[in-house]
Enzyme design. Structure first.
Site, PDB file in Angstrom:
ATOM      1  N   HIS A  20       0.827  -1.211   0.000  1.00 27.00           N
ATOM      2  CA  HIS A  20       0.000   0.000   0.000  1.00 27.00           C
ATOM      3  C   HIS A  20       0.860   1.258   0.000  1.00 27.00           C
ATOM      4  O   HIS A  20       0.501   2.258  -0.629  1.00 27.00           O
ATOM      5  CB  HIS A  20      -0.923   0.002   1.226  1.00 27.00           C
ATOM      6  CG  HIS A  20      -1.939  -1.087   1.191  1.00 27.00           C
ATOM      7  ND1 HIS A  20      -3.191  -0.921   0.632  1.00 27.00           N
ATOM      8  CD2 HIS A  20      -1.899  -2.366   1.636  1.00 27.00           C
ATOM      9  CE1 HIS A  20      -3.873  -2.063   0.728  1.00 27.00           C
ATOM     10  NE2 HIS A  20      -3.108  -2.944   1.332  1.00 27.00           N
ATOM     11  N   ASP A  35      -6.084   5.160   1.178  1.00 25.62           N
ATOM     12  CA  ASP A  35      -6.320   3.913   0.438  1.00 25.62           C
ATOM     13  C   ASP A  35      -7.503   3.176   1.063  1.00 25.62           C
ATOM     14  O   ASP A  35      -8.154   3.680   1.980  1.00 25.62           O
ATOM     15  CB  ASP A  35      -5.049   3.068   0.309  1.00 25.62           C
ATOM     16  CG  ASP A  35      -4.645   2.350   1.593  1.00 25.62           C
ATOM     17  OD1 ASP A  35      -5.470   2.200   2.507  1.00 25.62           O
ATOM     18  OD2 ASP A  35      -3.476   1.904   1.667  1.00 25.62           O
ATOM     19  N   TRP A  86      -0.828  -7.008  -7.868  1.00 26.75           N
ATOM     20  CA  TRP A  86      -1.122  -6.040  -8.930  1.00 26.75           C
ATOM     21  C   TRP A  86       0.086  -5.166  -9.246  1.00 26.75           C
ATOM     22  O   TRP A  86       0.371  -4.870 -10.410  1.00 26.75           O
ATOM     23  CB  TRP A  86      -2.319  -5.172  -8.552  1.00 26.75           C
ATOM     24  CG  TRP A  86      -2.784  -4.298  -9.677  1.00 26.75           C
ATOM     25  CD1 TRP A  86      -2.863  -2.944  -9.721  1.00 26.75           C
ATOM     26  CD2 TRP A  86      -3.241  -4.751 -10.971  1.00 26.75           C
ATOM     27  NE1 TRP A  86      -3.329  -2.510 -10.940  1.00 26.75           N
ATOM     28  CE2 TRP A  86      -3.581  -3.599 -11.727  1.00 26.75           C
ATOM     29  CE3 TRP A  86      -3.411  -6.007 -11.557  1.00 26.75           C
ATOM     30  CZ2 TRP A  86      -4.054  -3.680 -13.029  1.00 26.75           C
ATOM     31  CZ3 TRP A  86      -3.886  -6.086 -12.866  1.00 26.75           C
ATOM     32  CH2 TRP A  86      -4.203  -4.928 -13.588  1.00 26.75           C
ATOM     33  N   SER A 141       3.284  -5.922  -8.955  1.00 20.76           N
ATOM     34  CA  SER A 141       4.244  -6.727  -9.721  1.00 20.76           C
ATOM     35  C   SER A 141       3.764  -6.956 -11.148  1.00 20.76           C
ATOM     36  O   SER A 141       4.553  -6.955 -12.094  1.00 20.76           O
ATOM     37  CB  SER A 141       4.474  -8.071  -9.025  1.00 20.76           C
ATOM     38  OG  SER A 141       5.099  -7.892  -7.783  1.00 20.76           O
ATOM     39  N   GLU A 182       4.422  -3.854 -13.127  1.00 20.64           N
ATOM     40  CA  GLU A 182       5.857  -3.776 -13.435  1.00 20.64           C
ATOM     41  C   GLU A 182       6.188  -4.631 -14.648  1.00 20.64           C
ATOM     42  O   GLU A 182       6.919  -4.208 -15.553  1.00 20.64           O
ATOM     43  CB  GLU A 182       6.677  -4.249 -12.239  1.00 20.64           C
ATOM     44  CG  GLU A 182       6.809  -3.248 -11.117  1.00 20.64           C
ATOM     45  CD  GLU A 182       7.758  -3.727 -10.039  1.00 20.64           C
ATOM     46  OE1 GLU A 182       8.617  -2.946  -9.610  1.00 20.64           O
ATOM     47  OE2 GLU A 182       7.659  -4.897  -9.629  1.00 20.64           O
ATOM     48  N   ALA A 214      -4.604 -13.113  -1.037  1.00 17.58           N
ATOM     49  CA  ALA A 214      -5.330 -11.869  -1.309  1.00 17.58           C
ATOM     50  C   ALA A 214      -6.106 -11.988  -2.629  1.00 17.58           C
ATOM     51  O   ALA A 214      -6.698 -13.033  -2.905  1.00 17.58           O
ATOM     52  CB  ALA A 214      -4.381 -10.676  -1.290  1.00 17.58           C
ATOM     53  N   GLU A 215      -6.085 -10.921  -3.462  1.00 20.37           N
ATOM     54  CA  GLU A 215      -6.880 -10.927  -4.689  1.00 20.37           C
ATOM     55  C   GLU A 215      -6.098 -11.468  -5.875  1.00 20.37           C
ATOM     56  O   GLU A 215      -6.478 -11.267  -7.037  1.00 20.37           O
ATOM     57  CB  GLU A 215      -7.391  -9.503  -4.982  1.00 20.37           C
ATOM     58  CG  GLU A 215      -6.441  -8.581  -5.707  1.00 20.37           C
ATOM     59  CD  GLU A 215      -5.296  -8.052  -4.859  1.00 20.37           C
ATOM     60  OE1 GLU A 215      -4.487  -7.280  -5.397  1.00 20.37           O
ATOM     61  OE2 GLU A 215      -5.200  -8.417  -3.667  1.00 20.37           O
ATOM     62  N   GLN A 216      -5.009 -12.202  -5.611  1.00 22.08           N
ATOM     63  CA  GLN A 216      -4.121 -12.631  -6.697  1.00 22.08           C
ATOM     64  C   GLN A 216      -4.767 -13.630  -7.651  1.00 22.08           C
ATOM     65  O   GLN A 216      -4.425 -13.655  -8.844  1.00 22.08           O
ATOM     66  CB  GLN A 216      -2.822 -13.180  -6.109  1.00 22.08           C
ATOM     67  CG  GLN A 216      -1.991 -12.096  -5.428  1.00 22.08           C
ATOM     68  CD  GLN A 216      -0.833 -12.633  -4.607  1.00 22.08           C
ATOM     69  OE1 GLN A 216      -0.546 -13.837  -4.631  1.00 22.08           O
ATOM     70  NE2 GLN A 216      -0.170 -11.769  -3.859  1.00 22.08           N
TER      71      GLN A 216
END
Length: 449
Positions: free
Chosen positions: A23, A121, A329, A331, A334, A349-351
Site C-alpha cells: 500500500h 487507500d 497487482w 508486480s 511492473e 489476497a486478490e491474486q
C-alpha cells in the site's frame, strides 16, 4: 495570490496509506509524481508502530526525494496494547492499528497546514470522518486492478442480497458491466462472512462512495471494460460511484544502492540474448513449502531455459523473457510496463482474481494448472508452462500483446497521455481553488473602495 515578496504557495496535498509496502509503495510513487510532474507540495502520512520494518524505513529514508515531498510519521502505536494475542488475521490487525493511529490525525492535519486534499487507500477510510470535520476533500487511491475496484463497489449490494456465503453461490458473480468473477477466484477476506476480517472489509468498502474521487492504478488501454463500467453502468451511476481517475501505471523505480550480488546478476543478464531468461519471484509476502520449492527447481531445470530466482526482480533487464509471478497487482504492472509476459502463480489476497484477468482478459500471461487432488504444482507442469512462454506459439502471441501494452503504458504517462492529462486536470483544479482562496484572503486584508 500571495501579496508582497513572498513566493507563490504551491497547493498542499496529503497522502495516507495503510500499513504494508504493497500500500505504501504506490502512494509513495504517486506522491513523487504529484510533486515532480504537477508542481504540488505533498506530505506522505505514515502509520508507525512498535514493530520496526527495515524495508519501509529504507524506502522512506531515500535520498532521492524531491524537495516538496515530505514524510510525516504519525505517533507510534504500541502493537501489544491494541492487538489481542489470538488475533492473527492481517486485515484485522491493519484496521485496528489504523484506528488507534488516527486518534492523532486531526491534530497532525492541522499541524501541517490543513492540506487542500487528503488521498487515502481502501483500508484507511476512517480518515473520511476527520476530513469531513475539517472540510478537506478526501480522495481514495485503489492499489488493485479496476475489476477488483468494480467488485468492491458492488460488494455492499451483494452483501444485502445474498443470505449465505458467497463461496456457496452456484454461479459466478456478475459484477455490473464487467467480466463475471468466478467463485474460486474470490479472495480470502470475502470467503467467510462471519469473521471480523470480513466485517472490517465490508466497513471500508461501504465507504468508498464518500470519496471525492477514485484514483485507479491502471489505464484506459489495459482495462477498458471495467473502467467504462464504473463510469457508465447504471448501477455505478445510481450508488453513485465517485469520479474515477485511471492514472497508472504507478510502479516503483529502483533507487536503492545495488549489492554485489545485484551487480553480478545484472552483469550476467546483460550477457544473455534478449527475452531469454525466466524470472522467478513471489513478492515480499510469498512463501513456498519445501516440497513445492523442490518441484519448482526441477521444473525450471527440466525446461532447459535460462532462469534466475530472485527476491527483487530487475525486470528492466533486456534478457528478461518471462516472469513467474505471484500476480500481485503492483508486480503485474511492473511486468507489463517492461514488456515481460507472465506465468501466474497466485498465493493470497486478490491474486487469483488478478490471474484470471491477466490470462483471459488482458492476454499477457499463461496459467499454471494444479492436478486434481494435489496441493502443489508438479515439475512437469512447471516445465510445460515455461517452455510455452519461452518457445511456444502461444508464448509468441502473449509476448506481442505485452509489448504492445508496454508502449501503451509509456504513452499514457507522457504529457499527451490519458493518465497524465487526468492527473494534470485535477492538479490544476487544486491550484485554481488555492488561488481563489488566496485572492479572497487578500481582498479581506486589503479592502477597496
Amino acid at each position: 495570490m500571495v501579496i508582497g515578496n513572498q513566493a507563490i504557495m504551491k497547493p498542499h496535498v496529503a497522502l495516507l496509506p495503510s500499513i504494508g509496502l504493497g500500500h505504501i509503495i504506490p502512494l509513495f510513487e504517486f506522491a513523487k509524481r504529484l510533486v515532480v510532474d504537477h508542481g504540488l507540495r505533498v506530505s506522505l502520512l505514515v502509520i508507525t508502530t512498535s514493530e520496526p520494518s527495515a524495508a519501509q524505513d529504507q524506502l522512506l529514508s531515500s535520498s532521492h526525494l524531491p524537495p516538496d515531498f515530505h514524510i510525516v510519521k504519525l505517533p507510534p502505536v504500541d502493537v501489544d496494547k491494541v492487538i489481542r494475542i489470538d488475533d492473527k488475521l492481517l486485515l484485522t490487525r491493519i484496521c485496528v492499528l489504523a484506528d488507534e493511529s488516527f486518534r492523532s490525525l486531526k491534530s497532525v492535519l492541522l499541524a501541517i497546514g490543513k492540506p487542500r486534499a487528503l488521498v487515502v487507500d481502501i483500508f484507511t477510510t476512517q480518515a473520511f470522518d476527520v476530513c469531513k470535520d475539517l472540510s478537506i476533500p478526501a480522495y481514495l487511491f485503489l492499489t488493485t486492478s479496476v475489476i477488483f475496484s468494480a467488485f468492491v463497489l458492488y460488494l455492499p449490494k451483494l452483501d444485502s442480497e445474498v443470505e449465505g456465503e458467497f463461496v456457496d453461490l452456484p454461479e459466478p458473480i456478475q459484477v455490473p458491466g464487467c467480466t463475471p468473477i468466478r467463485i474460486e477466484d474470490l479472495f480470502d477476506q470475502v470467503r467467510n462472512r462471519k469473521i471480523d476480517e470480513y466485517k472490517w472489509f465490508l466497513y471500508h468498502m461501504s465507504r468508498l462512495t464518500l470519496a471525492s474521487g477514485l484514483f485507479l492504478n491502471s489505464w484506459e488501454d489495459l482495462e477498458p471494460v471495467s473502467i467504462n463500467a464504473i463510469k457508465e453502468n447504471p448501477f455505478y451511476k445510481q450508488i453513485p460511484a465517485p469520479p474515477v481517475y485511471p492514472i497508472g501505471p504507478l510502479i516503483k523505480k529502483e533507487e536503492t544502492v545495488p549489492t554485489t550480488t545485484d551487480i553480478e546478476c545484472l552483469e550476467w543478464l546483460d550477457k544473455q540474448p534478449p527475452d531469454s531468461v525466466i524470472f522467478v519471484t513471489f513478492g515480499s509476502g510469498g512463501t513456498l513449502s519445501m516440497e513445492q520449492q523442490t518441484e519448482l527447481a526441477w521444473g525450471l531445470e527440466l525446461s532447459q531455459q535460462r532462469f534466475i530466482w530472485v527476491v527483487r526482480k530487475p525486470t528492466d533487464a533486456t534478457g528478461a523473457g518471462g516472469f513467474l509471478s505471484h500476480c500481485g497487482w503492483h508486480s503485474s504492472l511492473e511486468s507489463i510496463a517492461h514488456g515481460v509476459p507472465m506465468i501466474t502463480w497466485p498465493l493470497y489476497a486478490e491474486q487469483r482474481m488478478n490471474m484470471t484477468l491477466l490470462v483471459e482478459e488482458i492476454g499477457v500471461a499463461v496459467k499454471i494448472e494444479m492436478e486434481v487432488g494435489q496441493t502443489f504444482y508438479r515439475r512437469e507442469e512447471i516445465e510445460r508452462v515455461v517452455r510455452m512462454v519461452m518457445e511456444g506459439e502461444e508464448g509468441k502471441v502473449i509476448r506481442r500483446r505485452v509489448k504492445e501494452l508496454k508502449e501503451s503504458a509509456a504513452k499514457s504517462l507522457d504529457s499527451n497521455g490519458s493518465s497524465y492529462k487526468l492527473l494534470s486536470s485535477l492538479a490544476k483544479q487544486w491550484k485554481t481553488d488555492l488561488t481563489t482562496k488566496e485572492d479572497e484572503i487578500a481582498e479581506q486584508d486589503f479592502p477597496t473602495g
